[in-house]
Design a protein around this motif. Structure first.
Motif, mmCIF file in Angstrom:
data_model
loop_
_atom_site.group_PDB
_atom_site.id
_atom_site.type_symbol
_atom_site.label_atom_id
_atom_site.label_comp_id
_atom_site.label_asym_id
_atom_site.label_seq_id
_atom_site.Cartn_x
_atom_site.Cartn_y
_atom_site.Cartn_z
ATOM 1 N N GLU A 16 16.129 18.462 64.384
ATOM 2 C CA GLU A 16 17.023 18.411 63.218
ATOM 3 C C GLU A 16 18.408 18.951 63.553
ATOM 4 O O GLU A 16 19.062 19.562 62.726
ATOM 5 C CB GLU A 16 16.426 19.214 62.042
ATOM 6 N N ASP A 43 10.236 24.308 66.549
ATOM 7 C CA ASP A 43 9.121 24.143 67.491
ATOM 8 C C ASP A 43 9.590 23.580 68.829
ATOM 9 O O ASP A 43 9.096 22.558 69.300
ATOM 10 C CB ASP A 43 8.035 23.249 66.871
ATOM 11 N N ASP A 96 12.166 20.824 53.270
ATOM 12 C CA ASP A 96 12.465 20.031 54.464
ATOM 13 C C ASP A 96 13.920 20.266 54.871
ATOM 14 O O ASP A 96 14.757 20.602 54.033
ATOM 15 C CB ASP A 96 12.271 18.539 54.182
ATOM 16 N N ARG A 139 5.793 3.553 52.948
ATOM 17 C CA ARG A 139 5.849 5.001 52.749
ATOM 18 C C ARG A 139 5.542 5.377 51.290
ATOM 19 O O ARG A 139 4.924 6.407 51.005
ATOM 20 C CB ARG A 139 7.233 5.494 53.176
ATOM 21 N N SER A 164 6.938 19.053 49.628
ATOM 22 C CA SER A 164 7.139 20.294 50.401
ATOM 23 C C SER A 164 8.293 21.127 49.883
ATOM 24 O O SER A 164 8.818 21.947 50.624
ATOM 25 C CB SER A 164 7.470 19.955 51.847
ATOM 26 N N SER A 217 11.148 10.563 60.558
ATOM 27 C CA SER A 217 10.024 11.284 59.964
ATOM 28 C C SER A 217 8.982 11.589 61.041
ATOM 29 O O SER A 217 8.803 10.811 61.971
ATOM 30 C CB SER A 217 9.400 10.430 58.867
ATOM 31 N N LYS A 218 8.300 12.722 60.885
ATOM 32 C CA LYS A 218 7.249 13.077 61.842
ATOM 33 C C LYS A 218 5.857 12.800 61.277
ATOM 34 O O LYS A 218 4.850 13.240 61.807
ATOM 35 C CB LYS A 218 7.363 14.557 62.233
HETATM 36 N N1 LIG Z 1 8.607 23.503 63.057
HETATM 37 C C1 LIG Z 1 8.115 22.301 62.728
HETATM 38 N N2 LIG Z 1 8.753 21.532 61.815
HETATM 39 C C2 LIG Z 1 8.236 20.320 61.527
HETATM 40 C C3 LIG Z 1 7.061 19.810 62.124
HETATM 41 N N3 LIG Z 1 6.809 18.566 61.602
HETATM 42 C C4 LIG Z 1 7.810 18.322 60.730
HETATM 43 N N4 LIG Z 1 8.679 19.365 60.691
HETATM 44 C C5 LIG Z 1 9.869 19.534 59.831
HETATM 45 O O1 LIG Z 1 9.389 19.424 58.493
HETATM 46 C C6 LIG Z 1 10.321 18.770 57.659
HETATM 47 C C7 LIG Z 1 9.720 17.482 57.088
HETATM 48 O O2 LIG Z 1 9.432 16.589 58.143
HETATM 49 P P1 LIG Z 1 9.676 15.006 58.012
HETATM 50 O O3 LIG Z 1 9.187 14.401 59.271
HETATM 51 O O4 LIG Z 1 11.071 14.712 57.589
HETATM 52 O O5 LIG Z 1 8.675 14.686 56.823
HETATM 53 P P2 LIG Z 1 8.672 13.428 55.871
HETATM 54 O O6 LIG Z 1 7.998 12.302 56.565
HETATM 55 O O7 LIG Z 1 10.005 13.192 55.278
HETATM 56 O O8 LIG Z 1 7.636 13.951 54.747
HETATM 57 C C8 LIG Z 1 8.045 14.678 53.619
HETATM 58 O O9 LIG Z 1 7.407 14.164 52.483
HETATM 59 C C9 LIG Z 1 5.975 14.331 52.457
HETATM 60 C C10 LIG Z 1 5.402 13.882 51.173
HETATM 61 O O10 LIG Z 1 5.646 12.622 50.822
HETATM 62 C C11 LIG Z 1 5.584 15.758 52.575
HETATM 63 O O11 LIG Z 1 4.170 15.874 52.633
HETATM 64 C C12 LIG Z 1 6.194 16.367 53.783
HETATM 65 O O12 LIG Z 1 5.903 17.767 53.778
HETATM 66 C C13 LIG Z 1 7.676 16.143 53.753
HETATM 67 O O13 LIG Z 1 8.239 16.832 52.632
HETATM 68 C C14 LIG Z 1 11.552 18.530 58.540
HETATM 69 O O14 LIG Z 1 12.432 19.601 58.370
HETATM 70 C C15 LIG Z 1 10.952 18.492 59.964
HETATM 71 O O15 LIG Z 1 11.898 18.806 60.947
HETATM 72 C C16 LIG Z 1 6.388 20.644 63.091
HETATM 73 O O16 LIG Z 1 5.367 20.303 63.670
HETATM 74 N N5 LIG Z 1 6.964 21.862 63.348
#
Ligand SMILES: Nc1nc2c(ncn2[C@@H]2O[C@H](COP(=O)(O)OP(=O)(O)O[C@H]3O[C@H](CO)[C@@H](O)[C@H](O)[C@@H]3O)[C@@H](O)[C@H]2O)c(=O)[nH]1
Ligand SMILES: [Mg+2]
Length: 238
Positions: A16, A43, A96, A139, A164, A217-218
């Motif tokens: 990020e 991480d 996030d 999604r 989150s 997204s992760k």
């Molecule tokens: N330190 C760390 N941070 C992580 C990890 N995986 C993800 N993150 C961080 O967690 C946040 C959310 O990750 P995204 O990869 O952007 O998630 P998303 O697909 O947008 O999913 C969002 O929506 C989901 C629900 O629809 C949520 O479940 C999820 O928590 C998040 O809010 C970001 O700040 C990302 O850098 C990890 O393994 N380690």
């Protein structure tokens, strides 16, 4: 007059570097009059997020920016648990770091907590006034499906169990975490189901979730499988 509460904002980061300075600057703007600290849990992101975090700490000082990195990608839920161990706040705010969660909502969460002395305030995309911008159909189906399955099997009186963006009373967060088994994205759902079972006071406020512009997204297939496993475990094993 009672002492003003202190807030710890937990920022989990994995790749990020472009988003982190913007999110931190916005938090500083919206929380100007609110006592707080920011804990960054990176991480070991290959894109060098950690260097950006260090620069922010130099700029804003070690009292405001606390760095609690880990050696590798260990999952979103466990990042929050790790960061919370160092939090000095009466309340934790988790969010996030890709601008999907706008820091302007933080003062709204705080106000809502105070109004009803709530233990948890949840940002909900599924309340009137809330929503999602920028997600593709796949999604949307994943998110609605996860919330639907949870409602069907566990019936929590909460409209958004996977989001989150939340505020927790720190003492309750710690207690719930000690019961939780999940490490990844499913952590959010498990925390809420356990909070409902513990009769905690929970409020929801509508939020608009905006899909990230920078980075990816992760959330992958493995996280979805872990979610399904988590719901089934909570349904049949407890
Ligand atoms: N330190 C760390 N941070 C992580 C990890 N995986 C993800 N993150 C961080 O967690 C946040 C959310 O990750 P995204 O990869 O952007 O998630 P998303 O697909 O947008 O999913 C969002 O929506 C989901 C629900 O629809 C949520 O479940 C999820 O928590 C998040 O809010 C970001 O700040 C990302 O850098 C990890 O393994 N380690
Ligand atoms: Mg995201």
């Amino acid at each position: 007059m009672s002492k003003s509460p202190f807030y710890s904002i937990l920022l989990p980061t994995y790749n990020e570097r472009d988003n982190l300075p913007v999110v931190v600057a916005m938090i500083e703007q919206y929380l100007r009059d609110i006592p707080h600290e920011i804990i960054i849990i990176d991480d070991n992101s290959p894109d060098g997020t950690q260097e950006v975090a260090t620069a922010l700490q130099h700029q804003l000082g070690p009292e405001r920016i606390i760095l609690k990195p880990r050696s590798g990608k260990l999952g979103l839920g466990s990042a929050y648990i790790h960061g919370s161990q160092y939090a000095r706040g009466d309340f934790l705010i988790i969010m996030d770091v890709d601008l999907s969660h706008h820091p302007r909502y933080i003062p709204t969460f705080i106000e809502r907590q105070r109004e009803g002395d709530y233990d948890i305030v949840i940002g909900s995309r599924y309340l009137p006034g809330g929503g999602v911008a920028g997600w593709n159909l796949k999604r949307k189906i994943i998110s609605c499906g996860a919330n639907y399955v949870t409602q069907l099997l566990l019936r929590p009186p909460i409209s958004d169990v996977t989001g989150s963006f939340r505020l927790y009373r720190k003492s309750h967060f710690d207690r719930l975490v000690s019961q939780c088994t999940s490490k990844g994205y499913v952590f959010q759902m498990e925390m809420i189901v356990r909070a409902v079972n513990a009769n905690l006071r929970i409020a929801e406020v509508p939020i608009i979730f905006v899909d990230r512009i920078y980075g990816e997204s992760k959330l992958g297939g493995q996280e979805i499988a872990l979610f399904a496993k988590g719901v089934l475990q909570l349904t049949f094993l407890e």
